[in-house]
Design a protein around this motif. Sequence first.
Motif, mmCIF file in Angstrom:
data_model
loop_
_atom_site.group_PDB
_atom_site.id
_atom_site.type_symbol
_atom_site.label_atom_id
_atom_site.label_comp_id
_atom_site.label_asym_id
_atom_site.label_seq_id
_atom_site.Cartn_x
_atom_site.Cartn_y
_atom_site.Cartn_z
ATOM 1 N N ASP A 46 0.848 -1.180 0.000
ATOM 2 C CA ASP A 46 0.000 0.000 0.000
ATOM 3 C C ASP A 46 0.892 1.242 0.000
ATOM 4 O OD1 ASP A 46 -1.542 2.272 1.282
ATOM 5 O OD2 ASP A 46 -3.137 0.780 1.130
ATOM 6 N N PRO A 47 0.652 2.198 -0.883
ATOM 7 C CA PRO A 47 1.541 3.363 -0.981
ATOM 8 C C PRO A 47 1.413 4.338 0.184
ATOM 9 C CG PRO A 47 -0.342 3.636 -2.426
ATOM 10 C CD PRO A 47 -0.427 2.240 -1.882
ATOM 11 N N VAL A 48 0.413 4.159 1.031
ATOM 12 C CA VAL A 48 0.254 5.035 2.191
ATOM 13 C C VAL A 48 1.027 4.479 3.373
ATOM 14 C CG1 VAL A 48 -1.367 6.182 3.736
ATOM 15 C CG2 VAL A 48 -2.030 5.722 1.362
ATOM 16 N N THR A 49 0.819 3.210 3.705
ATOM 17 C CA THR A 49 1.396 2.618 4.918
ATOM 18 C C THR A 49 2.489 1.599 4.662
ATOM 19 O OG1 THR A 49 -0.188 0.798 4.920
ATOM 20 C CG2 THR A 49 -0.846 2.826 6.056
ATOM 21 N N GLY A 50 2.600 1.103 3.440
ATOM 22 C CA GLY A 50 3.546 0.026 3.168
ATOM 23 C C GLY A 50 3.014 -1.349 3.494
ATOM 24 N N GLN A 51 1.736 -1.465 3.873
ATOM 25 C CA GLN A 51 1.126 -2.776 4.128
ATOM 26 C C GLN A 51 1.370 -3.711 2.944
ATOM 27 O OE1 GLN A 51 -1.917 -4.155 6.329
ATOM 28 N NE2 GLN A 51 -1.129 -5.940 5.285
ATOM 29 N N ALA A 52 1.864 -4.904 3.226
ATOM 30 C CA ALA A 52 2.093 -5.891 2.176
ATOM 31 C C ALA A 52 0.773 -6.239 1.483
ATOM 32 C CB ALA A 52 2.730 -7.148 2.759
ATOM 33 N N ALA A 53 0.782 -6.188 0.157
ATOM 34 C CA ALA A 53 -0.445 -6.402 -0.617
ATOM 35 C C ALA A 53 -0.576 -7.879 -1.000
ATOM 36 C CB ALA A 53 -0.447 -5.519 -1.859
ATOM 37 N N TRP A 54 -0.662 -8.730 0.034
ATOM 38 C CA TRP A 54 -0.767 -10.175 -0.185
ATOM 39 C C TRP A 54 -1.942 -10.531 -1.098
ATOM 40 C CZ3 TRP A 54 2.988 -13.221 1.737
ATOM 41 C CH2 TRP A 54 3.708 -12.796 2.857
ATOM 42 N N PHE A 55 -3.041 -9.814 -0.954
ATOM 43 C CA PHE A 55 -4.297 -10.241 -1.574
ATOM 44 C C PHE A 55 -4.564 -9.584 -2.919
ATOM 45 C CE2 PHE A 55 -6.067 -11.135 2.943
ATOM 46 C CZ PHE A 55 -5.286 -12.270 3.002
ATOM 47 N N ASP A 56 -3.549 -8.911 -3.478
ATOM 48 C CA ASP A 56 -3.688 -8.364 -4.835
ATOM 49 C C ASP A 56 -3.310 -9.389 -5.906
ATOM 50 O OD1 ASP A 56 -4.448 -5.970 -3.786
ATOM 51 O OD2 ASP A 56 -2.661 -4.850 -4.373
ATOM 52 N N LEU A 57 -2.915 -10.572 -5.505
ATOM 53 C CA LEU A 57 -2.374 -11.561 -6.434
ATOM 54 C C LEU A 57 -3.364 -11.914 -7.541
ATOM 55 C CD1 LEU A 57 -0.040 -13.544 -7.105
ATOM 56 C CD2 LEU A 57 -1.176 -15.205 -5.611
ATOM 57 N N ARG A 58 -2.881 -11.886 -8.786
ATOM 58 C CA ARG A 58 -3.665 -12.314 -9.944
ATOM 59 C C ARG A 58 -2.952 -13.498 -10.591
ATOM 60 N NH1 ARG A 58 -7.706 -8.464 -11.431
ATOM 61 N NH2 ARG A 58 -8.279 -10.017 -12.990
#
Length: 932
Positions: free
Chosen positions: A888-900
């Motif tokens: 996430d560009p705001v917090t840096g949260q890992a985007a595990w669930f964006d996987l395609r």
Amino acid sequence: MTNAQPALDTSPPVSDEVRQTTCYMCACRCGINVHLKDGEVAYIEGNRDHPVNQGVLCAKGSSGIMQHKSPARLKTPMKRVGPRGSGKFEEISWDEALEMAASWITPLRETDPTKFAFFTGRDQSQSFTSYWAQAVGTPNYAAHGGFCSVNMAAGGIYTMGGAFWEFGQPDWDRTELFVLFGVAEDHDSNPIKMGLGKLKKRGAKVIGVNPIRSGYNAVADEWFGVTPGTDGLLILSLVHCLMKAGKIDLNYLAQFTNAPCLVINNPGGEDHGLLLRDVNGKEVVVDRNSGALTAFDQKGVRPNLTATHDGHKTVFHHMVERYLSDDHAPANVADRVGISAERIEALAAQLAHAAFDKAFTLDQPWTDFRGEEHTSMQGRPVSFHAMRGISAHSNGFQTCRALHLLQIILGSVEAPGGFRFKPPYPKPATAHPKPHANAQPGQPLDGPHLGFVHGPDDLLVTEDGTAKRIDKAFSWDNPMSAHGLMHMVISNAYAGDPYKIDTLMLYMANMAWNSSMNTSKVMEMLTDKGEDGEYVIPRIIYSDAYSSEMVAYADLILPDTTYLERHDCISLLDRPICEADAAADAIRWPVVEPDRNVRGFQSVLIDLGARMGLPGFVNEDGSAKYQDYADYIVNHERKPSIGPLAGWRGKEADCSGRGVPNPDQMQTYIDNGGFWEIEVPEPAKFFKPWNATYQDWAVALGLYDTPQPYLFTLWSEPMRKFQLAAEGHGNVQPPDHLRERIGDILDPLPIWYAPFEERGIEDDYPVHALTQRPMAMYHSWGSQNAWLRQIHGRNPMYVPTKIWEANDFADGDWARVTSPHGSITVPVAHMAALNDNTIWTWNAIGKRKGAWALSPGAPEATKGFLLNHIIHELLPPKGDGHRWANSDPVTGQAAWFDLRVRVEKVDAPAEAAPEFPPLVSPVGQGKEEWTP
């Protein structure tokens, strides 16, 4: 004539002693009774007197005995004697191990503390570990929140001073409608199960919003199988419907939020979009009665939501203009979110019905922060709960803010029947510290590592914009990264971006397996050497209780105890066990002593701190200040009269919250079942952010130094300040390649945007892929537990009917699942209760051969797998020379669930792929294959 029946003892004693402590089989921190027989753990049950679980215990908690007896337990300190990854270690003494660690870290502290990085996994002592790291002086410390759920925490704190999970809970006794967004079964499991039982018994309605219908969603009265990553779009459509129908709490918005505050209209100016303030710096509103500008907190003020002043409009004006746009109409979002417009409208109607048609009042007088007295409390019986499902996306921060906006416009936050904060929350972002990173040789860090920024001036960057932290937290890449970015540490250190490090220390962080993205590449990073023949990351210290995959990649092993052999502090300074009606904290203590040469990691840090002469860990004469962690828990004062435990303080053990250390405090906790609790006063139990009685009670208890009333932040000034910097205002400027992104995404009102990874690849990778943790497992620990393995010994890839039929799958088939970063070959299973375009599997079941003392043919290592292998920590290169994090560009949260991914049927292999060479475990492995 009758046959004589034998006399049977139907309830034989299972133990000869019971000791009470706190469970650690998940993050609930339930109270447990540990039954001992002949000094050994024989049985674990719930503690009926404990405020968290009231005797309820799940499969994980009951199986703690198998965790304690696990053959995977490490036995003694070790140093590596072979190549990294070889599993070749030599057993050493604790003195040698600690002297080795000190000899690595001390020179770095004296010359360049940035060369040392310390990151912890899912430990529950972050107040202490951060204190230790601050004494070392390194800026490079964080825990696991950055790859877990920082979006949920930060989004909530920046918006309303708290969030779900540890921060608050539904009003289970009064809510009429409970809506879950993105909640799996592993977090808050016993309290939610108990709460759901209350709701079902009362006939209240439960709605689940999740691509997957399992666990809590399976028992929901209605299920909305939302498309992954579109929760925010759905939520803002609900906001649209409610505002269009006039089903919002205008009085609540006017009195308790910044909706009536005026937004400065000065296009091109450095203050455009900030809130208008008076000479004292307070936000101003237009009083509905007098028409005059006045500070928001004045007694008798009636803020006007629709006022204008000299061209300045209220926040509410901006909300109406944005959310009443047809862009948010159900008909225009239905296809994207995967839910029909009719169902979206019906959900909005149910929210309105619960909040307003079922509204009630409590006959409880209270006084607000303006000094106004109220004769009753307005109830809004609709509540929400959300977790990682909406958080672990690259749009997760704004989605979490959108969900908080939704419950705020209903007037349900801190209202009877709604969502309620748990002490020490509510606590606005302004009441938290700011982050610090001013590392100086031989000195402690200039303040806490983590915190909440309020604009560009608070960023941890050098004059040329370079990140000061190895994970790039609080930099322009992710400016509001309240929990750090643990998932980026190894990748950044390997790349030397922003700089190289010398020693990496990890605790309970299985970074060589399930706690990393791009797993195979991470293992290469850990073993790769530079041109000088030395490892790119020269030294790695690791502490764990078990022989996890990460053990093989460490140079020095500091073996931890099990949770039944240690002291721990579940503190109000950290992650307490409070309920909405009470403040509480708890301990763990050694109900049994270790039978191995192991030590609790916190006590190890106490010893190491003394050996290194760290401030706060030695007396003036250089002697050790604390004997061990238990001594620290009782005698440490973070500030005068405030320590790790709040109960039984003072010389007479008669103080709560504030008081000098009590030498008998630990034993008093043990005698009381391992916990302490104090009830919130009756007039203070609701409307806590604005309730004068609560604020005064919180100050007396030591939660605040002064009352901290505040307005809920629907319009975020910190985010607007970052936008202004992107527009060229201010002295701290973002790099040019990030200006557009900051301007678009750090919007002061909640927005939705498409997740980053899916952009431009939808045709080649049309399917969403998710993981979630099962109710019977907690991270990777549970899948080496002899009892829990019988529930989840392997993890198929669950496939919806649409994809199942398109691929002509049958039971027993396998599939190749391919992402832009790689592929895995896995068993599949049919699941109808699933979003049509989504596949999923259980997380952390798959294990690498040789780890966790599992047998060579264990199903976890042959049929189990991880999605991590095909999730990258970076987005695909854009050709601009920059490394773009999959976060996430705001917090840096890992985007595990964006996987395609794409899915194709393949012939069944012998084992799941990819396969890795077996690890050599320092504790050996099982001899027999086990089949569930």
